[in-house]
Design a protein around this motif. Structure first.
Motif, PDB file in Angstrom:
ATOM      1  N   GLY A   9       0.837  -1.200   0.000  1.00  0.00           N
ATOM      2  CA  GLY A   9       0.000   0.000   0.000  1.00  0.00           C
ATOM      3  C   GLY A   9       0.867   1.244   0.000  1.00  0.00           C
ATOM      4  N   GLY A  11       2.101   3.068   2.085  1.00  0.00           N
ATOM      5  CA  GLY A  11       3.207   3.171   3.041  1.00  0.00           C
ATOM      6  C   GLY A  11       4.552   2.761   2.461  1.00  0.00           C
ATOM      7  N   SER A  13       5.659   3.462  -0.408  1.00  0.00           N
ATOM      8  CA  SER A  13       6.174   4.555  -1.246  1.00  0.00           C
ATOM      9  C   SER A  13       6.326   5.865  -0.470  1.00  0.00           C
ATOM     10  N   ALA A  14       5.968   5.846   0.817  1.00  0.00           N
ATOM     11  CA  ALA A  14       6.022   7.086   1.610  1.00  0.00           C
ATOM     12  C   ALA A  14       7.452   7.630   1.664  1.00  0.00           C
ATOM     13  N   GLU A  15       8.428   6.730   1.822  1.00  0.00           N
ATOM     14  CA  GLU A  15       9.820   7.186   1.924  1.00  0.00           C
ATOM     15  C   GLU A  15      10.410   7.570   0.570  1.00  0.00           C
ATOM     16  N   LEU A  18       6.113  10.057  -1.811  1.00  0.00           N
ATOM     17  CA  LEU A  18       4.712  10.086  -2.265  1.00  0.00           C
ATOM     18  C   LEU A  18       3.821   9.980  -1.027  1.00  0.00           C
ATOM     19  N   PHE A  21      -2.501   8.027   1.600  1.00  0.00           N
ATOM     20  CA  PHE A  21      -3.897   8.432   1.735  1.00  0.00           C
ATOM     21  C   PHE A  21      -4.200   8.403   3.228  1.00  0.00           C
ATOM     22  N   ASN A  89      -0.941   0.551  -5.067  1.00  0.00           N
ATOM     23  CA  ASN A  89      -0.329   1.817  -5.471  1.00  0.00           C
ATOM     24  C   ASN A  89      -0.452   2.035  -6.970  1.00  0.00           C
ATOM     25  N   ILE A  90      -0.595   3.301  -7.312  1.00  0.00           N
ATOM     26  CA  ILE A  90      -0.702   3.663  -8.718  1.00  0.00           C
ATOM     27  C   ILE A  90       0.666   4.083  -9.276  1.00  0.00           C
ATOM     28  N   ASP A  91       1.668   4.134  -8.397  1.00  0.00           N
ATOM     29  CA  ASP A  91       3.007   4.473  -8.881  1.00  0.00           C
ATOM     30  C   ASP A  91       3.667   3.240  -9.514  1.00  0.00           C
ATOM     31  N   VAL A 177      -9.110   0.058   3.136  1.00  0.00           N
ATOM     32  CA  VAL A 177      -9.734   0.054   1.816  1.00  0.00           C
ATOM     33  C   VAL A 177     -10.020  -1.393   1.373  1.00  0.00           C
ATOM     34  N   ASN A 198       4.527  -2.806   8.912  1.00  0.00           N
ATOM     35  CA  ASN A 198       3.876  -1.493   8.834  1.00  0.00           C
ATOM     36  C   ASN A 198       4.472  -0.554   9.881  1.00  0.00           C
ATOM     37  N   GLU A 200       2.823   1.388  11.873  1.00  0.00           N
ATOM     38  CA  GLU A 200       2.046   1.298  13.113  1.00  0.00           C
ATOM     39  C   GLU A 200       1.004   0.207  12.942  1.00  0.00           C
ATOM     40  N   GLY A 214       7.750  -0.673  11.976  1.00  0.00           N
ATOM     41  CA  GLY A 214       8.932   0.120  11.632  1.00  0.00           C
ATOM     42  C   GLY A 214       8.787   0.651  10.222  1.00  0.00           C
ATOM     43  N   LYS A 215       9.885   1.221   9.716  1.00  0.00           N
ATOM     44  CA  LYS A 215       9.860   1.782   8.366  1.00  0.00           C
ATOM     45  C   LYS A 215      10.023   0.677   7.324  1.00  0.00           C
ATOM     46  N   ALA A 216       9.282   0.793   6.246  1.00  0.00           N
ATOM     47  CA  ALA A 216       9.378  -0.195   5.167  1.00  0.00           C
ATOM     48  C   ALA A 216      10.809  -0.303   4.644  1.00  0.00           C
TER      49      ALA A 216
END
Ligand code: NAD
Length: 229
Positions: A9, A11, A13-15, A18, A21, A89-91, A177, A198, A200, A214-216
């Motif tokens: 999801g 998450g 791509s957050a780092e 991007l 949601f 993800n759409i990326d 979702v 994840n 959290e 933790g961080k992906a």
């Protein structure tokens, strides 16, 4: 272990810069999702929606894959068993991170769909200025994105893979979702071990056998290292 299904999801791509949601307030890049991610929103204000996805498209092209995408690329190259990476993800950061076995259940920012002739085209430009479809010439192209209320792509294939998985891994998704949020239950009922990675705890955390927080960019390379030994 012979058969892995991974669900990713926003998450993951957050780092890469991007934004996710935000399920808590229903905002995506400061817009209510019903404004920019529903057929009703598009009918009401097509210009706003075209501009929104034009911005997502240029944002995706400017972003770079992070170590989590690259680790899944390595897994795809080196894991000898069956693998399917289902992404919400759409990326295209999985692909640019080196993964091939990727299924975009919610569509792709870099694809557009002509509703007049039902063709899809790779697209790096804008749609707000109303370009004609390269196939039929009509001005009928919309983002190739599955909006809320529309059917996600390739669901039969996804559920078939989930039924056969012996490991299901969910990465960076809030579990808010559907139908993606229900994949863990289906995989678990069919005998898969279920692992969540994840930042959290998510809404579905209790459905997993194990949750690592933790961080992906750190959790995913470590987990891939374990799988590949
Ligand atoms: P979501 O935004 O609802 O949830 C993101 C999850 O990622 C949260 O649980 C959060 O705790 C976690 N997270 C945030 N940063 C993280 C990190 N660095 N490492 C690990 N986890 C992290 O995302 P969703 O569940 O994918 O649902 C959002 C919907 O909106 C999707 O269906 C998607 O189509 C769309 N969307 C796509 C993108 C994209 O393509 N990159 C971005 C935003 C939204």
């Amino acid at each position: 272990m012979k058969n892995i299904v991974i669900l990713t999801g926003a998450g993951i791509s957050a780092e890469s810069g991007l934004r996710t949601f935000r399920a808590e307030d229903g905002l995506w890049e400061d817009h209510p999702v019903e404004e920019v991610a529903t057929p009703e929103g598009f009918a009401r204000d097509p210009g706003l929606v075209q501009r929104f996805y034009d911005e997502r498209r240029s944002g995706v092209m400017a972003a770079q894959p992070n170590p989590a995408h690259e680790a899944l690329g390595r897994l795809d190259r080196e894991f000898a068993g069956e693998l399917l990476i289902v992404t919400q993800n759409i990326d295209d950061l999985h692909e640019r991170g080196g993964a091939n076995r990727v299924l975009h259940m919610h569509g792709e920012a870099l694809s557009v769909w002509c509703t007049a002739c039902d063709t899809r085209h790779r697209w790096e430009g804008t749609l707000l200025d109303g370009p004609p479809c390269p196939s039929c010439g009509q001005v009928s192209m919309r983002p190739d994105i599955v909006w809320f209320g529309e059917m996600p792509y390739r669901m039969n294939e996804i559920f078939h893979a989930l039924s056969r998985a012996d490991l299901f891994v969910s990465i960076g998704t809030s579990g808010a979702v559907y139908p993606a949020a229900g994949f863990v239950q289906h995989a678990r009922e069919n005998g898969a071990h279920c692992l969540e990675l994840n930042l959290e705890e998510s809404l579905g955390s209790r459905m997993f056998h194990e949750t690592r927080l933790g961080k992906a960019s750190e959790l995913v390379p470590a987990w891939v290292g374990e799988v590949l030994g």
